[in-house]
Design a protein around this motif. Structure first.
Motif, mmCIF file in Angstrom:
data_model
loop_
_atom_site.group_PDB
_atom_site.id
_atom_site.type_symbol
_atom_site.label_atom_id
_atom_site.label_comp_id
_atom_site.label_asym_id
_atom_site.label_seq_id
_atom_site.Cartn_x
_atom_site.Cartn_y
_atom_site.Cartn_z
ATOM 1 N N ARG A 19 -22.099 -50.143 21.412
ATOM 2 C CA ARG A 19 -22.262 -49.999 19.623
ATOM 3 C C ARG A 19 -22.956 -50.847 19.054
ATOM 4 N NH1 ARG A 19 -20.754 -50.736 14.915
ATOM 5 N NH2 ARG A 19 -20.816 -48.896 14.059
ATOM 6 N N THR A 20 -22.696 -51.965 19.197
ATOM 7 C CA THR A 20 -23.029 -53.402 18.421
ATOM 8 C C THR A 20 -24.293 -53.669 18.936
ATOM 9 O OG1 THR A 20 -20.833 -54.574 18.464
ATOM 10 C CG2 THR A 20 -23.018 -55.881 17.199
ATOM 11 N N GLY A 21 -24.908 -53.430 20.508
ATOM 12 C CA GLY A 21 -26.207 -54.265 20.905
ATOM 13 C C GLY A 21 -27.170 -52.943 20.397
ATOM 14 N N LEU A 22 -26.573 -51.182 20.508
ATOM 15 C CA LEU A 22 -27.955 -50.375 19.967
ATOM 16 C C LEU A 22 -27.836 -50.424 18.723
ATOM 17 C CD1 LEU A 22 -26.041 -47.612 22.106
ATOM 18 C CD2 LEU A 22 -28.217 -48.786 22.449
ATOM 19 N N VAL A 23 -27.272 -50.988 18.165
ATOM 20 C CA VAL A 23 -27.017 -51.001 16.372
ATOM 21 C C VAL A 23 -28.278 -51.875 15.977
ATOM 22 C CG1 VAL A 23 -25.540 -51.510 14.307
ATOM 23 C CG2 VAL A 23 -24.496 -49.033 15.697
ATOM 24 N N ASP A 24 -27.689 -53.261 17.127
ATOM 25 C CA ASP A 24 -28.644 -54.286 16.496
ATOM 26 C C ASP A 24 -30.473 -53.802 17.095
ATOM 27 O OD1 ASP A 24 -26.419 -55.859 15.749
ATOM 28 O OD2 ASP A 24 -26.624 -56.976 17.759
ATOM 29 N N LEU A 51 -20.889 -44.125 21.387
ATOM 30 C CA LEU A 51 -22.092 -43.642 21.390
ATOM 31 C C LEU A 51 -22.702 -42.444 20.639
ATOM 32 C CD1 LEU A 51 -22.441 -43.087 25.458
ATOM 33 C CD2 LEU A 51 -23.747 -44.454 24.363
ATOM 34 N N VAL A 52 -21.568 -41.852 19.964
ATOM 35 C CA VAL A 52 -21.656 -41.290 18.853
ATOM 36 C C VAL A 52 -22.172 -42.326 17.483
ATOM 37 C CG1 VAL A 52 -20.504 -39.913 16.861
ATOM 38 C CG2 VAL A 52 -20.065 -39.029 19.606
ATOM 39 N N ALA A 53 -21.395 -42.740 17.316
ATOM 40 C CA ALA A 53 -21.223 -44.029 16.693
ATOM 41 C C ALA A 53 -23.150 -44.801 16.104
ATOM 42 C CB ALA A 53 -20.341 -45.557 15.995
ATOM 43 N N ALA A 54 -23.498 -45.241 17.610
ATOM 44 C CA ALA A 54 -25.101 -45.896 17.689
ATOM 45 C C ALA A 54 -25.626 -44.029 17.485
ATOM 46 C CB ALA A 54 -25.856 -46.049 18.513
ATOM 47 N N HIS A 55 -25.263 -42.875 17.643
ATOM 48 C CA HIS A 55 -26.755 -42.119 17.381
ATOM 49 C C HIS A 55 -26.112 -42.411 15.402
ATOM 50 C CE1 HIS A 55 -28.214 -38.007 16.694
ATOM 51 N NE2 HIS A 55 -26.118 -38.114 16.162
ATOM 52 N N ASN A 56 -25.174 -41.787 14.880
ATOM 53 C CA ASN A 56 -25.047 -41.756 13.943
ATOM 54 C C ASN A 56 -26.066 -42.915 12.812
ATOM 55 O OD1 ASN A 56 -23.563 -39.717 14.207
ATOM 56 N ND2 ASN A 56 -21.750 -40.807 13.438
ATOM 57 N N ARG A 57 -26.232 -43.361 13.532
ATOM 58 C CA ARG A 57 -26.766 -44.882 12.637
ATOM 59 C C ARG A 57 -28.393 -44.382 12.589
ATOM 60 N NH1 ARG A 57 -30.218 -47.793 10.931
ATOM 61 N NH2 ARG A 57 -29.226 -49.919 10.864
ATOM 62 N N ALA A 60 -29.036 -41.689 10.409
ATOM 63 C CA ALA A 60 -29.555 -41.455 9.088
ATOM 64 C C ALA A 60 -30.713 -42.426 9.054
ATOM 65 C CB ALA A 60 -28.287 -42.610 8.766
ATOM 66 N N ASP A 61 -31.044 -43.295 9.620
ATOM 67 C CA ASP A 61 -32.573 -43.636 9.330
ATOM 68 C C ASP A 61 -33.971 -42.876 10.045
ATOM 69 O OD1 ASP A 61 -31.661 -45.548 8.273
ATOM 70 O OD2 ASP A 61 -31.902 -46.851 9.511
ATOM 71 N N GLY A 62 -33.758 -40.901 10.055
ATOM 72 C CA GLY A 62 -33.839 -40.542 11.093
ATOM 73 C C GLY A 62 -34.877 -40.947 12.799
ATOM 74 N N GLY A 63 -33.902 -41.887 12.829
ATOM 75 C CA GLY A 63 -33.929 -41.806 14.330
ATOM 76 C C GLY A 63 -32.980 -41.100 15.512
ATOM 77 N N GLU A 64 -33.343 -41.572 16.542
ATOM 78 C CA GLU A 64 -32.641 -40.736 17.720
ATOM 79 C C GLU A 64 -32.201 -41.605 18.905
ATOM 80 O OE1 GLU A 64 -34.156 -37.285 20.140
ATOM 81 O OE2 GLU A 64 -36.158 -38.129 19.522
ATOM 82 N N LEU A 65 -31.264 -41.204 19.451
ATOM 83 C CA LEU A 65 -30.405 -41.842 20.277
ATOM 84 C C LEU A 65 -30.587 -40.798 22.131
ATOM 85 C CD1 LEU A 65 -29.048 -44.267 21.651
ATOM 86 C CD2 LEU A 65 -26.628 -43.266 21.236
ATOM 87 N N ARG A 66 -31.613 -41.386 23.159
ATOM 88 C CA ARG A 66 -31.630 -40.681 23.911
ATOM 89 C C ARG A 66 -30.591 -40.975 25.884
ATOM 90 N NH1 ARG A 66 -38.258 -39.310 23.650
ATOM 91 N NH2 ARG A 66 -38.040 -37.969 21.246
ATOM 92 N N ASP A 84 -22.926 -32.582 24.569
ATOM 93 C CA ASP A 84 -24.502 -32.346 25.040
ATOM 94 C C ASP A 84 -25.279 -31.689 24.147
ATOM 95 O OD1 ASP A 84 -22.833 -30.110 25.211
ATOM 96 O OD2 ASP A 84 -24.252 -29.362 27.502
ATOM 97 N N ARG A 85 -24.708 -30.690 23.513
ATOM 98 C CA ARG A 85 -25.102 -30.600 21.635
ATOM 99 C C ARG A 85 -25.965 -31.738 20.607
ATOM 100 N NH1 ARG A 85 -21.321 -26.557 22.902
ATOM 101 N NH2 ARG A 85 -20.235 -27.789 21.305
ATOM 102 N N LEU A 86 -25.237 -32.900 20.845
ATOM 103 C CA LEU A 86 -25.688 -34.010 19.990
ATOM 104 C C LEU A 86 -26.660 -35.022 20.640
ATOM 105 C CD1 LEU A 86 -24.752 -35.402 17.515
ATOM 106 C CD2 LEU A 86 -23.451 -36.847 18.639
ATOM 107 N N PHE A 87 -25.788 -34.840 22.264
ATOM 108 C CA PHE A 87 -27.676 -35.724 22.507
ATOM 109 C C PHE A 87 -28.590 -35.323 23.693
ATOM 110 C CE2 PHE A 87 -24.086 -38.390 22.203
ATOM 111 C CZ PHE A 87 -24.354 -40.182 21.849
ATOM 112 N N THR A 88 -29.528 -35.556 23.897
ATOM 113 C CA THR A 88 -30.708 -34.963 24.550
ATOM 114 C C THR A 88 -30.391 -35.877 26.608
ATOM 115 O OG1 THR A 88 -31.819 -34.963 22.842
ATOM 116 C CG2 THR A 88 -33.244 -34.622 25.482
#
Length: 109
Positions: A19-24, A51-57, A60-66, A84-88
């Motif tokens: 999580r920290t790595g993805l947020v960084d 993964l959900v926490a990183a996705h939410n971060r 919130a800034d208009g990005g996405e996690l795939r 599977d509905r949250l992540f592509t």
């Protein structure tokens, strides 16, 4: 866009690091992140939470996690939990990146 390769297990012991790595990476300015699951052997509920926490971060800034190269057993967990509905989920990193894009790759985990 950044491609992050995760290896091993994403569980209670490692989820915080993931999580920290993805947020960084997001805080470094990347708004689209692809997580390459090819070398992920196991992902538990704590890992899914990371993964959900990183996705939410990112979201919130208009990005996405795939997610790319998620194994069949892991896909089943995403389906059971409804994530599977949250992540592509993509079959390959190339599909996740999309045509005409050049990713920045780095390992995590």
């Amino acid at each position: 866009m950044a491609v992050i390769k995760v290896a091993g297990e994403i569980d209670l012991r490692t989820a915080r690091t993931v999580r920290t790595g993805l947020v960084d990476v997001a805080e470094a300015g990347f708004r689209r992140i692809v997580v390459d699951f090819e070398q992920v052997r196991f992902c538990d509920a704590t890992g899914l939470g990371a993964l959900v926490a990183a996705h939410n971060r990112l979201h919130a800034d208009g990005g996405e996690l795939r997610l790319a190269r998620v194994k069949a057993a892991q896909r089943r967990i995403f389906q059971i939990t409804g994530l599977d509905r949250l992540f592509t989920l993509h079959e390959s990193v190339e599909d996740a990146v999309g045509e005409g894009r050049t990713p920045t790759a780095s390992p995590l985990g």
